[in-house]
Write a protein that holds these residues in place. Structure first.
Motif, PDB file in Angstrom:
ATOM      1  N   SER A   1       0.835  -1.191   0.000  1.00 10.59           N
ATOM      2  CA  SER A   1       0.000   0.000   0.000  1.00 10.59           C
ATOM      3  C   SER A   1       0.875   1.247   0.000  1.00 10.59           C
ATOM      4  CB  SER A   1      -0.943  -0.010   1.195  1.00 10.59           C
ATOM      5  OG  SER A   1      -0.254   0.192   2.395  1.00 10.59           O
ATOM      6  N   ILE A   2       0.349   2.331  -0.498  1.00  8.70           N
ATOM      7  CA  ILE A   2       1.059   3.600  -0.576  1.00  8.70           C
ATOM      8  C   ILE A   2       0.186   4.652   0.095  1.00  8.70           C
ATOM      9  CG2 ILE A   2       2.032   5.339  -2.118  1.00  8.70           C
ATOM     10  CD1 ILE A   2       2.177   3.053  -4.239  1.00  8.70           C
ATOM     11  N   ALA A   3       0.745   5.311   1.114  1.00  8.52           N
ATOM     12  CA  ALA A   3      -0.049   6.316   1.809  1.00  8.52           C
ATOM     13  C   ALA A   3       0.857   7.440   2.276  1.00  8.52           C
ATOM     14  CB  ALA A   3      -0.765   5.698   2.993  1.00  8.52           C
ATOM     15  N   PRO A   4       0.490   8.675   2.096  1.00  8.60           N
ATOM     16  CA  PRO A   4      -0.656   9.105   1.296  1.00  8.60           C
ATOM     17  C   PRO A   4      -0.361   9.009  -0.199  1.00  8.60           C
ATOM     18  CG  PRO A   4       0.527  11.024   2.078  1.00  8.60           C
ATOM     19  CD  PRO A   4       1.213   9.812   2.673  1.00  8.60           C
ATOM     20  N   ASN A   5      -1.414   9.039  -0.974  1.00  8.77           N
ATOM     21  CA  ASN A   5      -1.301   9.002  -2.428  1.00  8.77           C
ATOM     22  C   ASN A   5      -2.519   9.699  -3.010  1.00  8.77           C
ATOM     23  OD1 ASN A   5      -0.345   8.416  -4.981  1.00  8.77           O
ATOM     24  ND2 ASN A   5      -1.143   6.340  -4.986  1.00  8.77           N
ATOM     25  N   PRO A   6      -2.426  10.874  -3.595  1.00  5.85           N
ATOM     26  CA  PRO A   6      -1.244  11.665  -3.914  1.00  5.85           C
ATOM     27  C   PRO A   6      -0.528  12.149  -2.650  1.00  5.85           C
ATOM     28  CG  PRO A   6      -3.225  12.677  -4.858  1.00  5.85           C
ATOM     29  CD  PRO A   6      -3.647  11.511  -4.056  1.00  5.85           C
ATOM     30  N   PHE A   7       0.745  12.539  -2.826  1.00 10.15           N
ATOM     31  CA  PHE A   7       1.561  12.948  -1.692  1.00 10.15           C
ATOM     32  C   PHE A   7       2.415  14.156  -2.048  1.00 10.15           C
ATOM     33  CE2 PHE A   7       4.119  10.152  -4.215  1.00 10.15           C
ATOM     34  CZ  PHE A   7       5.400  10.666  -4.146  1.00 10.15           C
ATOM     35  N   ASN A   8       2.894  14.839  -1.022  1.00 12.86           N
ATOM     36  CA  ASN A   8       3.844  15.935  -1.146  1.00 12.86           C
ATOM     37  C   ASN A   8       4.362  16.253   0.245  1.00 12.86           C
ATOM     38  OD1 ASN A   8       5.362  18.157  -1.711  1.00 12.86           O
ATOM     39  ND2 ASN A   8       3.645  19.498  -2.150  1.00 12.86           N
ATOM     40  N   PRO A   9       5.596  16.105   0.556  1.00 15.34           N
ATOM     41  CA  PRO A   9       6.683  15.673  -0.318  1.00 15.34           C
ATOM     42  C   PRO A   9       7.076  14.208  -0.115  1.00 15.34           C
ATOM     43  CG  PRO A   9       7.647  16.698   1.600  1.00 15.34           C
ATOM     44  CD  PRO A   9       6.128  16.715   1.784  1.00 15.34           C
ATOM     45  N   ARG A  10       6.429  13.481   0.818  1.00 16.77           N
ATOM     46  CA  ARG A  10       6.863  12.107   1.068  1.00 16.77           C
ATOM     47  C   ARG A  10       5.685  11.156   1.194  1.00 16.77           C
ATOM     48  NH1 ARG A  10      10.324  11.318   5.719  1.00 16.77           N
ATOM     49  NH2 ARG A  10      11.480  12.998   4.792  1.00 16.77           N
ATOM     50  N   THR A  11       5.970   9.884   0.944  1.00 17.29           N
ATOM     51  CA  THR A  11       4.952   8.854   1.068  1.00 17.29           C
ATOM     52  C   THR A  11       5.592   7.592   1.622  1.00 17.29           C
ATOM     53  OG1 THR A  11       3.106   7.770  -0.053  1.00 17.29           O
ATOM     54  CG2 THR A  11       5.173   7.930  -1.285  1.00 17.29           C
ATOM     55  N   THR A  12       4.783   6.757   2.259  1.00 18.09           N
ATOM     56  CA  THR A  12       5.258   5.501   2.829  1.00 18.09           C
ATOM     57  C   THR A  12       4.719   4.343   2.003  1.00 18.09           C
ATOM     58  OG1 THR A  12       5.313   6.463   5.041  1.00 18.09           O
ATOM     59  CG2 THR A  12       5.298   4.058   4.897  1.00 18.09           C
ATOM     60  N   ILE A  13       5.625   3.457   1.607  1.00 18.24           N
ATOM     61  CA  ILE A  13       5.276   2.283   0.810  1.00 18.24           C
ATOM     62  C   ILE A  13       5.394   1.068   1.719  1.00 18.24           C
ATOM     63  CG2 ILE A  13       5.946   0.888  -1.183  1.00 18.24           C
ATOM     64  CD1 ILE A  13       7.305   3.896  -1.888  1.00 18.24           C
ATOM     65  N   LYS A  14       4.288   0.369   1.907  1.00 15.89           N
ATOM     66  CA  LYS A  14       4.261  -0.824   2.755  1.00 15.89           C
ATOM     67  C   LYS A  14       4.091  -2.052   1.877  1.00 15.89           C
ATOM     68  CE  LYS A  14       2.310   1.708   6.593  1.00 15.89           C
ATOM     69  NZ  LYS A  14       1.197   1.870   7.520  1.00 15.89           N
ATOM     70  N   PHE A  15       4.847  -3.094   2.170  1.00 16.43           N
ATOM     71  CA  PHE A  15       4.797  -4.306   1.365  1.00 16.43           C
ATOM     72  C   PHE A  15       5.136  -5.522   2.211  1.00 16.43           C
ATOM     73  CE2 PHE A  15       8.935  -2.402   1.221  1.00 16.43           C
ATOM     74  CZ  PHE A  15       9.834  -3.452   1.259  1.00 16.43           C
ATOM     75  N   ASP A  16       4.684  -6.673   1.757  1.00 21.98           N
ATOM     76  CA  ASP A  16       4.903  -7.937   2.463  1.00 21.98           C
ATOM     77  C   ASP A  16       5.870  -8.815   1.694  1.00 21.98           C
ATOM     78  OD1 ASP A  16       3.043  -7.553   4.647  1.00 21.98           O
ATOM     79  OD2 ASP A  16       1.457  -7.776   3.155  1.00 21.98           O
ATOM     80  N   VAL A  17       6.711  -9.498   2.431  1.00 22.61           N
ATOM     81  CA  VAL A  17       7.621 -10.494   1.874  1.00 22.61           C
ATOM     82  C   VAL A  17       7.276 -11.811   2.557  1.00 22.61           C
ATOM     83  CG1 VAL A  17      10.042 -11.196   1.686  1.00 22.61           C
ATOM     84  CG2 VAL A  17       9.430  -8.781   1.457  1.00 22.61           C
ATOM     85  N   THR A  18       6.970 -12.842   1.776  1.00 17.99           N
ATOM     86  CA  THR A  18       6.543 -14.113   2.374  1.00 17.99           C
ATOM     87  C   THR A  18       7.701 -15.038   2.731  1.00 17.99           C
ATOM     88  OG1 THR A  18       6.186 -15.080   0.188  1.00 17.99           O
ATOM     89  CG2 THR A  18       4.281 -14.071   1.267  1.00 17.99           C
ATOM     90  N   ARG A  19       8.838 -14.886   2.011  1.00 21.17           N
ATOM     91  CA  ARG A  19      10.003 -15.699   2.360  1.00 21.17           C
ATOM     92  C   ARG A  19      11.273 -14.879   2.157  1.00 21.17           C
ATOM     93  NH1 ARG A  19       8.367 -17.840  -2.727  1.00 21.17           N
ATOM     94  NH2 ARG A  19      10.038 -17.702  -4.253  1.00 21.17           N
ATOM     95  N   ALA A  20      12.275 -15.177   2.952  1.00 21.95           N
ATOM     96  CA  ALA A  20      13.539 -14.442   2.893  1.00 21.95           C
ATOM     97  C   ALA A  20      14.167 -14.569   1.513  1.00 21.95           C
ATOM     98  CB  ALA A  20      14.497 -14.962   3.958  1.00 21.95           C
ATOM     99  N   GLY A  21      14.779 -13.474   1.078  1.00 21.82           N
ATOM    100  CA  GLY A  21      15.464 -13.507  -0.201  1.00 21.82           C
ATOM    101  C   GLY A  21      15.691 -12.124  -0.756  1.00 21.82           C
ATOM    102  N   PRO A  22      16.269 -12.053  -1.954  1.00 22.88           N
ATOM    103  CA  PRO A  22      16.571 -10.757  -2.556  1.00 22.88           C
ATOM    104  C   PRO A  22      15.305 -10.023  -3.017  1.00 22.88           C
ATOM    105  CG  PRO A  22      17.134 -12.521  -4.068  1.00 22.88           C
ATOM    106  CD  PRO A  22      16.722 -13.168  -2.778  1.00 22.88           C
TER     107      PRO A  22
END
Length: 86
Positions: A1-22
């Protein structure tokens, strides 16, 4: 998820990783050019977040407009649109 969107000057991007790796998480302009790297390396499983401050890799403020955040990892590519408003 991206919040806020639209943004100025910064936004936070949240994401999930299910298994360790690059993982590579980057911000791209509408022409597909890399604007900023947010993650380039291994991450463990779980919820992660990164802040994009609206700056390019040289530290200059990015122009207002549409950008894409793209995550490559776990054998998949995920892309989301975000809007930098000025």
């Amino acid at each position: 998820s991206i919040a806020p969107n639209p943004f100025n000057p910064r936004t936070t991007i949240k994401f999930d990783v299910t298994r360790a790796g690059p993982v590579r998480l980057g911000v791209y302009d509408v022409r597909g050019r890399l604007v900023q790297d947010l993650v380039t390396g291994d991450l463990g499983p779980g919820r992660h977040q990164r802040v994009w401050d609206g700056r390019d890799r040289s530290g200059r403020a990015a122009a207002a407009g549409i950008y894409f955040v793209r995550m490559v990892g776990e054998g998949k590519v995920l892309t989301a649109k975000m809007v930098l408003a000025k």
